[in-house]
Design an enzyme around this catalytic site. Structure first.
Site, PDB file in Angstrom:
ATOM      1  N   PHE A 129    -108.374 -61.059  -7.561  1.00 54.00           N
ATOM      2  CA  PHE A 129    -108.296 -59.959  -8.525  1.00 54.00           C
ATOM      3  C   PHE A 129    -106.866 -59.565  -8.858  1.00 54.00           C
ATOM      4  O   PHE A 129    -106.614 -58.962  -9.905  1.00 54.00           O
ATOM      5  CB  PHE A 129    -109.096 -58.737  -8.060  1.00 54.00           C
ATOM      6  CG  PHE A 129    -108.820 -58.278  -6.659  1.00 54.00           C
ATOM      7  CD1 PHE A 129    -107.694 -57.544  -6.341  1.00 54.00           C
ATOM      8  CD2 PHE A 129    -109.726 -58.584  -5.649  1.00 54.00           C
ATOM      9  CE1 PHE A 129    -107.457 -57.117  -5.046  1.00 54.00           C
ATOM     10  CE2 PHE A 129    -109.498 -58.154  -4.345  1.00 54.00           C
ATOM     11  CZ  PHE A 129    -108.357 -57.424  -4.039  1.00 54.00           C
ATOM     12  N   GLY A 159    -105.064 -60.463 -12.405  1.00 49.62           N
ATOM     13  CA  GLY A 159    -105.148 -59.681 -13.630  1.00 49.62           C
ATOM     14  C   GLY A 159    -105.061 -58.181 -13.434  1.00 49.62           C
ATOM     15  O   GLY A 159    -105.121 -57.425 -14.403  1.00 49.62           O
ATOM     16  N   HIS A 160    -104.931 -57.734 -12.190  1.00 50.98           N
ATOM     17  CA  HIS A 160    -104.945 -56.276 -11.922  1.00 50.98           C
ATOM     18  C   HIS A 160    -103.762 -55.909 -11.043  1.00 50.98           C
ATOM     19  O   HIS A 160    -103.951 -55.757  -9.828  1.00 50.98           O
ATOM     20  CB  HIS A 160    -106.250 -55.889 -11.251  1.00 50.98           C
ATOM     21  CG  HIS A 160    -106.588 -54.437 -11.348  1.00 50.98           C
ATOM     22  ND1 HIS A 160    -106.161 -53.501 -10.446  1.00 50.98           N
ATOM     23  CD2 HIS A 160    -107.318 -53.759 -12.257  1.00 50.98           C
ATOM     24  CE1 HIS A 160    -106.640 -52.316 -10.780  1.00 50.98           C
ATOM     25  NE2 HIS A 160    -107.342 -52.448 -11.873  1.00 50.98           N
ATOM     26  N   PHE A 161    -102.645 -55.721 -11.434  1.00 42.46           N
ATOM     27  CA  PHE A 161    -102.083 -55.896 -12.758  1.00 42.46           C
ATOM     28  C   PHE A 161    -100.925 -56.869 -12.638  1.00 42.46           C
ATOM     29  O   PHE A 161    -100.191 -56.798 -11.657  1.00 42.46           O
ATOM     30  CB  PHE A 161    -101.563 -54.566 -13.297  1.00 42.46           C
ATOM     31  CG  PHE A 161    -102.639 -53.528 -13.476  1.00 42.46           C
ATOM     32  CD1 PHE A 161    -103.481 -53.575 -14.576  1.00 42.46           C
ATOM     33  CD2 PHE A 161    -102.817 -52.526 -12.542  1.00 42.46           C
ATOM     34  CE1 PHE A 161    -104.461 -52.613 -14.753  1.00 42.46           C
ATOM     35  CE2 PHE A 161    -103.799 -51.562 -12.713  1.00 42.46           C
ATOM     36  CZ  PHE A 161    -104.627 -51.607 -13.816  1.00 42.46           C
ATOM     37  N   ILE A 199    -102.424 -54.145  -7.887  1.00 39.47           N
ATOM     38  CA  ILE A 199    -103.112 -53.015  -7.260  1.00 39.47           C
ATOM     39  C   ILE A 199    -104.579 -53.396  -7.097  1.00 39.47           C
ATOM     40  O   ILE A 199    -105.201 -53.896  -8.038  1.00 39.47           O
ATOM     41  CB  ILE A 199    -102.997 -51.739  -8.121  1.00 39.47           C
ATOM     42  CG1 ILE A 199    -101.531 -51.320  -8.266  1.00 39.47           C
ATOM     43  CG2 ILE A 199    -103.829 -50.604  -7.530  1.00 39.47           C
ATOM     44  CD1 ILE A 199    -101.313 -50.202  -9.257  1.00 39.47           C
TER      45      ILE A 199
END
Length: 157
Positions: free
Chosen positions: A54, A57-59, A64
């Site tokens: 994750f 893309g986050h971020f 985070i």
């Protein structure tokens, strides 16, 4: 030890966690259980690493952990607590979450931390359980939530 003394389990490794939960990579979010007090509470750990998918893309540039996954980690810890407390291991029964209330995010969860998940039974009535959960980084509260789940058989085809 008196008969009224709580039964304490732990530490429990990831194999024991996987025996209690149906979740697998990439959604198994409990790495180990530090302590489980049957019918009361659990303290579990999620090691948050930069290798989590994750974070792509986050971020980008500011990784985070998504808040929804912090809540899911607390819910999985609650699932282990329910399975171990109610003697459901190997029964095929699943813990289905029904409600999530009063969610608060206090501080970002970044790669390189150990996220400590503390979840306690708030109420048990029949097949429905209510939980209070908190997630910590060290002594700092990262998130908290209350949730309700029911214990049921998995759906049939």
């Amino acid at each position: 030890m008196s008969e009224d003394a709580p039964k304490i389990l732990g530490p429990l490794d990831v194999r024991r966690v996987m025996a209690a939960l149906p979740h697998r990579y990439p959604l198994l979010l409990v790495d180990r259980v530090e302590e489980l007090v049957v019918d009361e509470r659990i303290t579990a750990i999620k090691a948050v690493t930069i290798n989590e998918n994750f974070f792509q893309g986050h971020f980008p540039g500011r990784p985070i952990m998504p808040g929804v996954l912090i809540v899911e980690a607390m819910a999985q810890a609650a699932g282990v607590l329910a399975v171990e407390s109610l003697g459901l291991a190997g029964s095929g029964k699943l813990v289905y979450f029904m409600t999530i209330d009063e969610v608060k995010f206090r501080t970002p969860v970044e790669p390189g931390v150990l996220l400590r998940l503390e979840v306690a039974f708030a109420q048990k009535r029949g097949s429905v359980c209510k939980f209070e959960g908190k997630a910590y980084i060290g002594d700092k509260l990262a998130a908290q939530a209350n949730f309700t789940a029911m214990i049921a058989d998995p759906p049939t085809d």
